[in-house]
Design an enzyme around this catalytic site. Structure first.
Site, short mmCIF file in Angstrom:
data_model
loop_
_atom_site.label_atom_id
_atom_site.label_comp_id
_atom_site.label_asym_id
_atom_site.label_seq_id
_atom_site.Cartn_x
_atom_site.Cartn_y
_atom_site.Cartn_z
N GLU A 196 0.82 -1.21 0.00
CA GLU A 196 0.00 0.00 0.00
C GLU A 196 0.86 1.26 0.00
OE1 GLU A 196 -3.03 -0.22 -0.73
OE2 GLU A 196 -3.19 -2.39 -0.47
N HIS A 254 1.39 2.22 -3.55
CA HIS A 254 0.30 3.02 -4.10
C HIS A 254 0.40 4.47 -3.63
CE1 HIS A 254 -1.97 -0.07 -6.11
NE2 HIS A 254 -2.08 -0.81 -5.03
#
Length: 509
Positions: free
Chosen positions: A277, A280
């Site tokens: 994550e 991202h």
């Protein structure tokens, strides 16, 4: 004046033609409304009380209806026509191209359908979470049928002359033809299935030094996640870490929030999820600040976004140099005494019998994706009914991975995605393929990347990605962006070479 304010001011101090400025101002209002909706979505997944779902659905529906009305209005059409009549540089022309694409794609959509779909998606996410917790697919099946009908109605409104699934696919991958995606998938199946079979045949049991020292409580795992984010230079003033049922990232270049989840028996799962994550978030935070609210300040596609998460997860956090740097920190938190080589082997262990995609190893992960895409498409195209999905899912798991889930929570209910969208799983594999290609180009440019990782000097890696990917926003279509960054269009060659070399070494093939 704060730096953030200065960055935002730069978007409106523009010497471009008046018609272009008018178009961008109209689009910025749309983008800011969508950004606000993103915060509401994050809140729903992270902090909102369970009883808030009905109101949140209405709030998100109102925002989506308003943005749709503004995007498809006659005033927006006129502003586009005027801006397209101006002489513009390449960046401004790309902004106009992207607004035109969105306007044309959405203008035939009824506003009522947009709001209904948004509200139902919000409701369905809550139903999915409850169904998964109760291992009760039957309670989710009616929601799924309704979602499919709404998504198909939307796709047919956008383009009635093309298959609905292809129209949905282009929501996430507007510039990578679905035929090219299919070719890449075939190339990967040809390479991965024999490689996994060879690994299975070795009977090799790699070290698992963290498997028996648990259970590990949430506080311990959060502290470990925070330490890895510190190593990755995740900025506290523009990001945060939370927990959700399914890890995700939400935000923009000023505020990018990540979530993870903790399994008391698998601390490496939370670690890799957090790094994934972060990848991202690195994309969001690397987008040009002065372009916030413009297409040039937005990420290009789901696949490109996924390339960033897969790069940091696989090409950084699953490498020997990373564990040479980080193993002492992990041991300190977990009370273990693993060597760097043992930790490296553990995090790269291939488990063909694993049931859960987000816990899958780097190789079998893509078989999880391929089977999902096949089930997804059959459902969207009406070849499979919602009630039949658990059985179809289990058959595909047995076919591709040689394992059958004992429960629907471990099978067809494990992913959140169907509560929101279809034709989206491809991006994970496309992202992995691109990550390997970007990694090869980065090594050519930076030299000894392993040494940088071993030293904990990861800023040059993030800077390279920002210079070659993030800062372009939506300026280039996919193959042009990949060519700008790597010198050639997207190819599966680098990924295949990478996994064959890495796992051939690990399993002595």
């Amino acid at each position: 004046m704060s730096q953030a304010s200065t960055d935002l001011d730069s978007t409106v101090t523009d010497d471009s033609p008046a018609a272009y400025r008018d178009l961008m101002e109209r689009y910025r209002r749309i983008a800011h409304l969508e950004s606000g909706a993103g915060v509401l979505y994050w809140d729903q997944q992270v902090t909102m009380p369970e009883g808030g779902t009905p109101a949140r659905g209405k709030q998100l529906a109102a925002l989506s209806g308003t943005t749709h009305e503004k995007l498809t209005s006659d005033a927006m059409a006129d502003a586009l026509d005027a801006a397209e009549g101006c002489e513009l540089d390449d960046e401004r022309a790309a902004n106009v191209r992207e607004v035109r694409r969105r306007h044309d794609r959405n203008r035939s959509l009824p506003g009522e359908l947009v709001e209904e779909l948004t509200e139902h998606r919000s409701h369905s996410q809550q139903v999915w979470q409850e169904a998964k917790e109760a291992d009760d697919f039957a309670s989710f099946a009616p929601e799924l049928e309704t979602l499919r009908e709404l998504h198909v109605d939307r796709a047919e409104a956008i383009d009635p002359d093309r298959p609905a699934y292809e129209v949905m696919y282009e929501d996430g991958e507007p510039y990578l033809p679905i035929s090219r995606m299919a070719e890449i998938f075939e190339e990967l199946k040809e390479a991965l299935i024999p490689l996994i079979d060879d690994i299975r045949a070795t009977g090799t049991d790699l070290p698992t030094p963290f498997a028996d020292a648990g259970p590990y409580d949430d506080a311990t795992q959060r502290a470990l996640s925070e330490d890895v984010l510190d190593l990755l230079n995740f900025p506290d003033d523009r990001g945060r870490l939370d927990v959700s049922a399914h890890p995700f990232t939400s935000g923009n270049q000023f505020d990018s929030r990540i979530t993870t989840r903790y399994d008391p028996d698998d601390p490496l799962g939370a670690l890799t999820s957090t790094v994934h994550e972060f990848g991202h978030a690195s994309y969001n935070l690397g987008l040009p600040r002065g372009r916030f609210g413009e297409p040039l300040g937005e990420s290009l596609s789901s696949g490109v976004h996924e390339s960033q998460s897969r790069f940091w997860e696989n090409h950084v956090a699953r490498t020997r140099p990373f564990w040479e740097r980080f193993v002492d920190t992990v041991n300190e938190h977990l009370g273990t005494d693993a060597s760097a080589e043992e930790a490296y082997a553990a995090i790269n262990h291939v488990y063909p019998d694993n049931l859960i995609r987000v816990e899958a190893d780097e190789l079998t992960y893509h078989l999880h994706i391929i089977l999902r895409c096949e089930v997804d498409r059959a459902f969207v195209e009406g070849d499979t009914a919602a009630d039949d999905l658990p059985d179809v899912w289990d058959e595909k798991m047995e076919e591709y991975l040689g394992v059958t889930p004992d429960t629907d929570a471990e099978g067809v209910l494990q992913d959140i995605h169907w509560s929101g969208r279809f034709a989206a799983f491809q991006s994970y594999t496309i992202g992995s393929v691109l990550a390997a290609q970007l990694d090869a180009a980065m090594c050519d440019d930076l030299g000894d990347v392993d040494a940088l990782i071993r030293e904990g000097d990861l800023e040059p890696l993030w800077e390279w990605m920002t210079d070659n990917v993030h800062r372009h926003g939506r300026r280039y279509p996919t193959d042009e962006l990949v060519a700008e960054a790597t010198g050639e269009p997207l190819t599966a060659e680098y990924f295949v070479d990478y996994v064959e070399s890495k796992f051939g070494d690990l399993y002595d093939l």
